[in-house]
Write an enzyme that holds these catalytic residues in place. Structure first.
Site, mmCIF file in Angstrom:
data_model
loop_
_atom_site.group_PDB
_atom_site.id
_atom_site.type_symbol
_atom_site.label_atom_id
_atom_site.label_comp_id
_atom_site.label_asym_id
_atom_site.label_seq_id
_atom_site.Cartn_x
_atom_site.Cartn_y
_atom_site.Cartn_z
ATOM 1 C CG LEU A 1 40.329 36.768 32.760
ATOM 2 C CD1 LEU A 1 41.562 36.512 32.360
ATOM 3 C CD2 LEU A 1 39.334 37.451 31.777
ATOM 4 C CB CYS B 1 46.445 32.065 31.046
ATOM 5 S SG CYS B 1 47.987 32.918 30.987
ATOM 6 C CG ASP C 1 43.387 32.767 26.217
ATOM 7 O OD1 ASP C 1 44.120 32.809 27.081
ATOM 8 O OD2 ASP C 1 43.436 33.596 25.330
ATOM 9 N N GLY D 1 55.480 42.614 28.569
ATOM 10 C CA GLY D 1 55.739 41.261 29.254
ATOM 11 C C GLY D 1 54.476 40.424 29.312
ATOM 12 N NE ARG E 1 48.347 34.325 26.196
ATOM 13 C CZ ARG E 1 47.268 34.193 26.157
ATOM 14 N NH1 ARG E 1 46.471 34.290 27.324
ATOM 15 N NH2 ARG E 1 46.746 33.842 25.220
#
Ligand SMILES: *[C@@H]1O[C@H](CO)[C@@H](O)[C@H](O)[C@H]1NC(C)=O
Length: 330
Positions: free
Chosen positions: A141, A256, A258, A293, A298
């Site tokens: 990612l 995550c 972002d 979930g 997050r």
């Protein structure tokens, strides 16, 4: 007796409408109605006649352009639609696709996408848009924020392959970013909460707040990179300066990136991001946010990143950018 009084009132009530005060009120109401109808007609005419667009000279558009960076994963049908859409928008310098699949993009996909970009180049007066894939060996990612080579703009519009922002709204949000080029500027706000009042010596725990929290409280501290303008300098910081343990966490958790970018920008600026009002369209419906979930993951990310940073860098804000042309009243 009671019946007689009701009958009396029954006769008198309608008559009240036609006394002097009533007539005045009707006149005022009709005037107000006319006024609003005129406003609607004028505002429609303004966009119809093209008056609104006179302020944007072609020069200003060529000086201020942005790169659309699309993050995709095994959804070529969505990618085709998204690329074709953004190729039509004013101010786009280049469209680049972050490709992290094991197999490189096929020649037929490449030619189809670059043709759809080229065909919009023919119709529009604006400068040519270039198209390319940025391929990565690993499915990671963090690839989304790898610095881009051969870039012509500072502004990156980071977008998921299933999110369509109408061109007018995209141009408007770009102008918002130009006023705050160090901030993340976009459409999907998120919030963090302090979970409980901590006792002396205890670490503070945070909770990740989704759309409902933002809607309920009207405050936010993150703008997600699924639809946001980000300065390219932060890609450099993300990949080369940010603690490697955060990139490692993102890679392992497959989530995550972002939030990590939001932390990075907040730590660098000590300022909140900027939320732009506007409707965007999600054309696919199987994103990870629909998995169960999701919110707990997050929350774990937020708390992990706080422990790496040693403090909570995110800053909350209540500011929402609106298009003044769509506001009737001052
Ligand atoms: C936060 O910003 C400061 C100042 O710019 C920098 O020195 C520090 O390394 C940043 N922290 C992290 C964890 O990146």
């Amino acid at each position: 007796m009671k019946g007689a009084r009701d009958r009396l009132w029954g006769r008198w009530r309608p008559a009240l409408l036609f006394n002097h005060a009533g007539l005045c009120r009707i006149k005022i109401m009709s005037l107000l109605c006319l006024f609003f109808v005129a406003l609607v007609v004028i505002s429609r005419a303004a966009s119809f006649m093209g008056w609104r667009h006179r302020l944007d000279s072609p020069q200003s558009l060529s000086r201020h352009r942005y790169t659309v960076l699309i993050n995709t994963w095994k959804r070529n049908d969505l990618l085709k639609k998204t690329v074709a859409h953004y190729a039509q928008c004013n101010g786009v310098d280049a469209i680049r696709v972050v490709w992290s699949e094991p197999d490189p993009p096929s020649d037929s996909l490449y030619s189809e996408l670059s043709q759809s970009v080229a065909s919009s180049n023919v119709h529009e007066k604006h400068q040519k848009i270039s198209f390319q894939f940025d391929t990565h060996d690993k499915d990671d990612l963090n690839n989304r924020f790898k610095p881009l080579k051969g870039l012509h703009t500072d502004a990156i519009f980071s977008i998921d392959d299933d999110v369509v922002v109408p061109c007018a709204l995209l141009e408007f949000s770009f102008s918002a970013w130009l006023t705050a080029p160090d901030s993340m500027v976009g459409f999907v706000p998120r919030m963090h909460w302090i979970e409980s009042m901590n006792h002396a010596g205890e670490e503070e725990k945070y909770t990740y707040g989704g759309w409902w929290s933002v809607w309920w409280m009207g405050s936010y501290s993150m703008i997600l990179s699924k639809a946001a303008f980000v300065h390219h300098k932060y890609f450099e910081l993300y990949t080369h300066q940010m603690p490697a343990s955060i990139r490692h966490y993102v890679r392992e958790a497959r989530n995550c990136e972002d939030i990590a970018m939001s932390f990075l920008v907040a730590n660098a600026t000590s300022a909140p991001p900027l939320w732009v009002k506007g409707r965007l369209f999600e054309i696919g419906s199987t994103g990870i946010s629909s998995l169960q979930g999701h919110s707990e993951h997050r929350t774990q990310c937020v708390n992990h990143f706080v422990s790496v940073y040693g403090y909570m860098p995110l800053v909350a804000s209540h500011v929402k950018v609106v298009d003044a042309r769509n506001q009737w009243l001052w």
